[in-house]
Scaffold this active site. Structure first.
Site, PDB file in Angstrom:
ATOM      1  CG  LEU A   1      -2.283  -1.043   1.194  1.00  0.00           C
ATOM      2  CD1 LEU A   1      -3.339  -0.576   2.681  1.00  0.00           C
ATOM      3  CD2 LEU A   1      -2.853  -0.911   0.484  1.00  0.00           C
ATOM      4  CG  HIS A   2       4.726   1.190   1.681  1.00  0.00           C
ATOM      5  ND1 HIS A   2       6.009   1.825   2.963  1.00  0.00           N
ATOM      6  CD2 HIS A   2       5.232   0.650   1.224  1.00  0.00           C
ATOM      7  CE1 HIS A   2       7.154   0.476   1.773  1.00  0.00           C
ATOM      8  NE2 HIS A   2       6.150   0.328   0.382  1.00  0.00           N
ATOM      9  CG  ASP A   3       5.196   0.647  -3.861  1.00  0.00           C
ATOM     10  OD1 ASP A   3       5.890   0.663  -2.439  1.00  0.00           O
ATOM     11  OD2 ASP A   3       4.876  -0.516  -3.563  1.00  0.00           O
TER      12      ASP A   3
ATOM     13  CD  GLU B   1       2.442  -0.965   3.766  1.00  0.00           C
ATOM     14  OE1 GLU B   1       3.632  -0.476   3.138  1.00  0.00           O
ATOM     15  OE2 GLU B   1       1.484  -0.457   3.470  1.00  0.00           O
TER      16      GLU B   1
END
Length: 346
Positions: A254-256, A283
């Site tokens: 998700l953090h990408d 994460e």
């Protein structure tokens, strides 16, 4: 006269300001496979290290390097200077010996080979909001990595390394009793699936990633001897549905991406789940007050370097997105260090 004990001190300023010195000392040791060689030999004198690694510097330089690693807790030492004998600590022997399946040095190798130089351009990234890596010319970083076999191998090993401790913790801490199947989206080398299957004998797991990653994951699965309960499926999670499973996991996925893509991926996970199924994001979840998890915030800045628009997030952010998608409840499960599993139940 009253004495003030909280006098201003430059100690922390200098500790952080020179932090790259400590980082490079460790990254160089991993690059030279120092810990792997020490594991093979059990212990070595500084002269032996110097000879094996082919150093041309003075003996004193080698003592300084090895003793700094000792002070940092990566090596043990008996004796001093020319009589010193060095060996790995338990952590180094477990996680930095390249011959062990628990090796996490892949992320350290990528930090040394790629990110160390790119982070020199953090200021430019903040000024422009643009990636500061191989994609500076406008190309997609993931296309560049996945189309280069060497870069892909390094990236896959890095993603495995940075999450190994978290995967092990999740496999032991999460309650899998009511679940039978798990799919790891963007599963890379398949380590999350392998850790879950290893510690939960009733679970069948699938590692889902692009076709180029499948041979790497299959090799890892064979290494662990769990091909009866862990398999791979190839596909693009943006262009095709996520295969159905009781649990959908995304580790450092998700953090990408920007917020719109984060919500889109969570919606795809929701659609793949049965009622009461669980979506899990593993994460460096930032604390809601943004006062404690420095690692999560540094990782978020790394997403600026790597993608330009990606960012790490708080549990409050996750809850808001989960509500938009339609999940019923959420919880957070602390894992290793600064990382957690943010969990949403359908």
């Amino acid at each position: 006269m009253e004495q003030h004990t909280n006098q201003p001190s430059p100690e922390n300023i200098m500790k952080i300001g020179t932090g790259f010195w400590a980082s490079k000392i460790l990254l160089t040791a991993v690059s030279f496979q120092l810990f792997t060689k020490l594991a093979e030999k059990k212990s070595m004198k500084a002269k032996d290290v110097k000879d094996i690694l082919g150093f041309k510097c003075t003996d004193r330089n080698v003592y300084d390097w090895l003793d700094a690693l000792t002070v940092f807790g990566f090596l043990k030492r008996e004796g001093i200077l020319d009589t010193a004998i060095y060996s790995n600590t338990a952590d180094s022997d477990t996680f930095l010996d390249k011959n062990k399946p628990s090796y996490i040095g892949g992320i350290l190798e990528m930090l040394n080979n790629r990110l160390y130089a790119f982070w020199n351009n953090l200021g430019e990234g903040l000024l422009t909001g643009l990636p500061q890596n191989e994609a500076k010319k406008g190309e997609n970083i993931f296309s560049l990595i996945y189309n280069d076999p060497e870069k892909l191998k390094e990236f896959t090993n890095a993603m495995s390394g940075i999450q190994m401790g978290n995967f092990m913790a999740f496999a032991k801490k999460f309650d899998f009793v009511n679940y039978k199947t798990l799919i790891d989206v963007g599963g890379s080398a398949g380590l999350l699936s392998l850790m879950v299957a290893k510690h939960n004998l009733h679970i069948h797991c699938t590692s889902f990633d692009l076709p180029a990653v499948e041979p790497i994951a299959n090799a890892t699965i064979q290494q662990f001897g769990l091909s009866d309960r862990v398999k791979t499926v190839s596909g693009d999670f943006f262009t095709m549905p996520i295969p159905n499973a009781d649990i959908v996991v995304m580790g450092n996925i998700l953090h990408d991406w920007d917020e719109e893509h984060k919500i889109s991926l969570m919606k795809k996970a929701y659609d793949a789940l049965p009622d009461n199924g669980a979506f899990v994001a593993i994460e460096g979840i930032i604390d809601d007050e943004r006062k404690q998890n420095a690692f999560g915030m540094m990782m978020s800045l790394n997403m600026l370097i790597e993608t330009g628009t990606g960012f790490d997030y708080t549990f409050a952010d996750f809850n808001r997105w989960a509500d938009i998608v339609g999940f019923k409840t959420t919880e957070i499960l602390p894992l290793e260090g600064a990382s957690s599993a943010a969990i949403a139940y359908k």
